[in-house]
Design an enzyme around this catalytic site. Structure first.
Site, mmCIF file in Angstrom:
data_model
loop_
_atom_site.group_PDB
_atom_site.id
_atom_site.type_symbol
_atom_site.label_atom_id
_atom_site.label_comp_id
_atom_site.label_asym_id
_atom_site.label_seq_id
_atom_site.Cartn_x
_atom_site.Cartn_y
_atom_site.Cartn_z
ATOM 1 N N SER A 146 -30.084 -12.684 -69.640
ATOM 2 C CA SER A 146 -31.019 -11.582 -69.419
ATOM 3 C C SER A 146 -30.945 -10.447 -70.430
ATOM 4 O O SER A 146 -31.870 -9.623 -70.485
ATOM 5 C CB SER A 146 -30.786 -11.008 -68.013
ATOM 6 N N THR A 147 -29.865 -10.355 -71.195
ATOM 7 C CA THR A 147 -29.737 -9.274 -72.187
ATOM 8 C C THR A 147 -28.973 -9.825 -73.399
ATOM 9 O O THR A 147 -28.441 -10.938 -73.361
ATOM 10 C CB THR A 147 -28.937 -8.073 -71.613
ATOM 11 N N PHE A 161 -26.963 -11.896 -63.717
ATOM 12 C CA PHE A 161 -26.670 -11.066 -62.548
ATOM 13 C C PHE A 161 -27.369 -9.729 -62.753
ATOM 14 O O PHE A 161 -26.870 -8.878 -63.477
ATOM 15 C CB PHE A 161 -25.161 -10.868 -62.451
ATOM 16 N N ASP A 163 -24.071 -14.493 -59.042
ATOM 17 C CA ASP A 163 -22.778 -14.501 -59.723
ATOM 18 C C ASP A 163 -22.488 -15.885 -60.338
ATOM 19 O O ASP A 163 -22.143 -16.828 -59.627
ATOM 20 C CB ASP A 163 -21.685 -14.113 -58.724
ATOM 21 N N ALA A 164 -22.615 -15.950 -61.647
ATOM 22 C CA ALA A 164 -22.436 -17.226 -62.355
ATOM 23 C C ALA A 164 -21.021 -17.777 -62.213
ATOM 24 O O ALA A 164 -20.778 -18.957 -62.445
ATOM 25 C CB ALA A 164 -22.762 -17.049 -63.837
ATOM 26 N N TYR A 182 -9.534 -5.364 -80.875
ATOM 27 C CA TYR A 182 -10.401 -6.513 -80.608
ATOM 28 C C TYR A 182 -9.678 -7.845 -80.860
ATOM 29 O O TYR A 182 -9.142 -8.437 -79.938
ATOM 30 C CB TYR A 182 -11.747 -6.420 -81.373
ATOM 31 N N LYS A 219 -10.592 -14.534 -76.220
ATOM 32 C CA LYS A 219 -11.391 -15.341 -77.156
ATOM 33 C C LYS A 219 -10.565 -16.517 -77.693
ATOM 34 O O LYS A 219 -11.102 -17.614 -77.895
ATOM 35 C CB LYS A 219 -11.927 -14.470 -78.294
ATOM 36 N N VAL A 239 -25.468 -3.614 -80.955
ATOM 37 C CA VAL A 239 -25.402 -2.707 -79.811
ATOM 38 C C VAL A 239 -25.891 -3.462 -78.580
ATOM 39 O O VAL A 239 -27.052 -3.877 -78.522
ATOM 40 C CB VAL A 239 -26.298 -1.469 -80.044
ATOM 41 N N THR A 240 -24.991 -3.701 -77.644
ATOM 42 C CA THR A 240 -25.395 -4.269 -76.351
ATOM 43 C C THR A 240 -24.666 -3.472 -75.275
ATOM 44 O O THR A 240 -23.800 -2.654 -75.581
ATOM 45 C CB THR A 240 -25.003 -5.764 -76.192
HETATM 46 P P1 NAD Z 1 -24.595 -8.441 -72.557
HETATM 47 O O1 NAD Z 1 -23.862 -7.439 -71.733
HETATM 48 O O2 NAD Z 1 -25.817 -7.994 -73.280
HETATM 49 O O3 NAD Z 1 -25.030 -9.711 -71.653
HETATM 50 C C1 NAD Z 1 -24.230 -10.231 -70.661
HETATM 51 C C2 NAD Z 1 -24.996 -11.219 -69.799
HETATM 52 O O4 NAD Z 1 -24.093 -11.722 -68.813
HETATM 53 C C3 NAD Z 1 -26.179 -10.623 -69.025
HETATM 54 O O5 NAD Z 1 -27.233 -11.583 -68.976
HETATM 55 C C4 NAD Z 1 -25.613 -10.428 -67.612
HETATM 56 O O6 NAD Z 1 -26.585 -10.463 -66.566
HETATM 57 C C5 NAD Z 1 -24.709 -11.633 -67.539
HETATM 58 N N1 NAD Z 1 -23.669 -11.509 -66.520
HETATM 59 C C6 NAD Z 1 -22.622 -10.650 -66.473
HETATM 60 N N2 NAD Z 1 -21.864 -10.899 -65.375
HETATM 61 C C7 NAD Z 1 -22.450 -11.947 -64.737
HETATM 62 C C8 NAD Z 1 -22.141 -12.689 -63.563
HETATM 63 N N3 NAD Z 1 -21.083 -12.423 -62.809
HETATM 64 N N4 NAD Z 1 -22.995 -13.690 -63.206
HETATM 65 C C9 NAD Z 1 -24.095 -13.983 -63.928
HETATM 66 N N5 NAD Z 1 -24.410 -13.337 -65.065
HETATM 67 C C10 NAD Z 1 -23.607 -12.330 -65.462
HETATM 68 O O7 NAD Z 1 -23.501 -9.066 -73.523
HETATM 69 P P2 NAD Z 1 -23.507 -9.571 -75.049
HETATM 70 O O8 NAD Z 1 -22.993 -8.456 -75.894
HETATM 71 O O9 NAD Z 1 -24.764 -10.253 -75.404
HETATM 72 O O10 NAD Z 1 -22.322 -10.628 -74.985
HETATM 73 C C11 NAD Z 1 -22.521 -12.014 -74.770
HETATM 74 C C12 NAD Z 1 -21.476 -12.782 -75.542
HETATM 75 O O11 NAD Z 1 -21.621 -12.495 -76.941
HETATM 76 C C13 NAD Z 1 -20.017 -12.404 -75.179
HETATM 77 O O12 NAD Z 1 -19.219 -13.563 -75.233
HETATM 78 C C14 NAD Z 1 -19.627 -11.462 -76.312
HETATM 79 O O13 NAD Z 1 -18.236 -11.408 -76.548
HETATM 80 C C15 NAD Z 1 -20.366 -12.123 -77.482
HETATM 81 N N6 NAD Z 1 -20.555 -11.251 -78.666
HETATM 82 C C16 NAD Z 1 -21.056 -9.989 -78.540
HETATM 83 C C17 NAD Z 1 -21.158 -9.196 -79.682
HETATM 84 C C18 NAD Z 1 -21.688 -7.792 -79.613
HETATM 85 O O14 NAD Z 1 -21.561 -7.043 -80.605
HETATM 86 N N7 NAD Z 1 -22.309 -7.397 -78.528
HETATM 87 C C19 NAD Z 1 -20.797 -9.704 -80.944
HETATM 88 C C20 NAD Z 1 -20.343 -11.015 -81.026
HETATM 89 C C21 NAD Z 1 -20.211 -11.792 -79.885
#
Ligand code: NAD
Length: 397
Positions: free
Chosen positions: A49-50, A73, A110-111, A234, A243, A273-274
């Site tokens: 979703s994001t 979620f 909850d996944a 990190y 990781k 940025v997330t």
């Molecule tokens: P995000 O917060 O944007 O997205 C997280 C997603 O997980 C959402 O869809 C949310 O609804 C879902 N979620 C969370 N808890 C849940 C649950 N209990 N049940 C079902 N869904 C659930 O996160 P993101 O930054 O896109 O991160 C996703 C992956 O990418 C992670 O493994 C992160 O380490 C990796 N990542 C992120 C970055 C960064 O800079 N943001 C960089 C490299 C890798």
């Protein structure tokens, strides 16, 4: 109602449905402007979703023509509370996918639970029969183990020594020193239990046992490495240990999927940025400096550009372009270029509260942050009433 940003710490508790629609539409349009790829037919995105999961879903659909099931979620609107951004994003995504003739259904819950895994398997059986690609993109502060009922909370700590460095509150521009104390073994174990590969393994076990993984199925999970200056918090910190566990899980899954001639991959993505990255100390300052340098150089990317390159250049091609010696996909390759990293270090040494606006792209960071929640888009009138109740077409409330 009028919907305005409501900031609490490093999150925003309100989201704007029209802005979220715009954010999704922009990503869809980006993918439509790129060369299509022959990708997976049926895709399951866990964390859809994001952030990177949403971008994966958009790229698989509009770049590869895939049918998708998304798991996440999120919260629908209730009373005076807007829905969460991921709710509005998914409503927008499903609408655009269906308009373009693509199958898209979603499961909200909850996944980490057995129940949501079972619901997903039933939906696959009913509609798609088998899945060719499973994207694992969860980021969560907490996980309840479905077998033991124990709840684990992840922490962002160092592992062996106190770490002191600069950080910024990107919304106020306040640069200050932050001290991160080392975690103990329990902190490491808890973080590994949440953000390691345990749940990815449970998903693939459940899908494989149910016979819903197609021959040649691929699964991919995401990670981040980043620069040496953030290693203590990190790569070598509690999250890095999680990781490392994810990398080991990928190796196990690759073995496990051999009878299906399947693949288990890890893609190491760029810092963006997330909602999740905003929560990590030091990282927002690094991101704002990095963005300024990469934008000047012309190599800046967001989630959608990264996910396009991951699919088009690395997963669905005979000649993957960005594979490192460990076999990981490195779409963080531009971020990690030596000249870019040297410039980050040079700026890092000088940056302070007085010069941050000149040396870092704080305004770009803020714009990305507000846009995560549907704010700060041109051509949207944020002073006009909007109905916060937006349905996700495939979800019955
Ligand atoms: P995000 O917060 O944007 O997205 C997280 C997603 O997980 C959402 O869809 C949310 O609804 C879902 N979620 C969370 N808890 C849940 C649950 N209990 N049940 C079902 N869904 C659930 O996160 P993101 O930054 O896109 O991160 C996703 C992956 O990418 C992670 O493994 C992160 O380490 C990796 N990542 C992120 C970055 C960064 O800079 N943001 C960089 C490299 C890798």
């Amino acid at each position: 109602m009028l919907i305005k940003p409501k900031i609490r710490g490093f999150i925003c508790t309100a989201a704007h449905p029209q802005g979220c629609f715009k954010a999704v539409e922009e990503q869809v349009n980006y993918i439509k402007s790129q060369k299509p790829f022959i990708g997976p037919k049926n895709v399951l995105v866990i964390g859809a979703s994001t952030g990177y999961g949403l971008a994966s879903r958009i790229a698989a659909t509009f770049g590869g023509g895939a049918n998708t099931i998304g798991v996440f979620f999120e919260k629908p609107a209730a009373g005076k509370r807007t829905a969460s951004a991921g709710w509005y994003n998914t409503a927008a995504f499903e609408t655009l996918a269906q308009q373009a003739g693509y199958y898209a259904k979603s499961i909200n819950g909850d996944a980490f639970s057995d129940d949501i895994k079972q619901q997903t398997i039933e939906l696959i059986r009913q509609d798609l029969k088998q899945i060719d690609l499973v994207v694992y993109s969860l980021a969560s502060p907490r996980r309840t183990d479905p077998k033991t009922g124990e709840t684990y909370t992840s922490v962002l700590k160092t592992v062996d020594q106190t770490y002191v460095n600069k950080t910024v509150d990107p919304l106020t521009g306040d640069v200050k020193e932050v001290t991160i104390e080392p975690g103990d073994q329990a902190d490491i174990d808890n973080t590994v239990a949440v953000m390691g590969g345990a749940d990815w393994q449970l998903w693939i076990d459940a899908l494989q046992q149910a016979g819903v993984l197609a021959e040649g199925a691929t699964t991919v999970a995401y990670s981040y490495i980043g620069p040496e200056l953030t290693y203590p918090v990190y790569k070598n910190g509690t999250i890095g240990k999680a990781k490392d566990h994810l990398y080991e899980t990928a190796k196990n899954l690759a073995q496990q999927l051999q009878p299906l001639k399947g693949r288990a991959l890890v893609s190491i993505n760029k810092a963006v940025v997330t909602q999740s990255s905003a929560a990590i100390p030091v990282v927002p300052l690094y991101i704002s400096i990095l963005f300024k340098i990469m934008k000047t150089q012309g190599s800046h990317e967001g989630c959608i550009e990264q996910m396009y390159r991951m699919f088009h250049d690395n997963i669905y091609t005979d000649k993957p372009k960005n594979i490192d010696p460990d076999g990981h996909i490195r779409v963080d390759n531009y971020e990690m270029q030596a000249d870019i990293q040297q410039k980050v270090i040079d700026v890092w040494q000088q940056v302070n509260a007085n010069n941050i606006d000149a040396l870092a792209d704080l305004s770009g960071y803020r714009q990305d942050f507000y846009r995560l929640f549907g704010f700060d888009f041109p051509n949207i009138n944020y002073d006009s009433d909007v109905d916060p109740n937006v349905a996700i077409p495939s979800i019955k409330e």
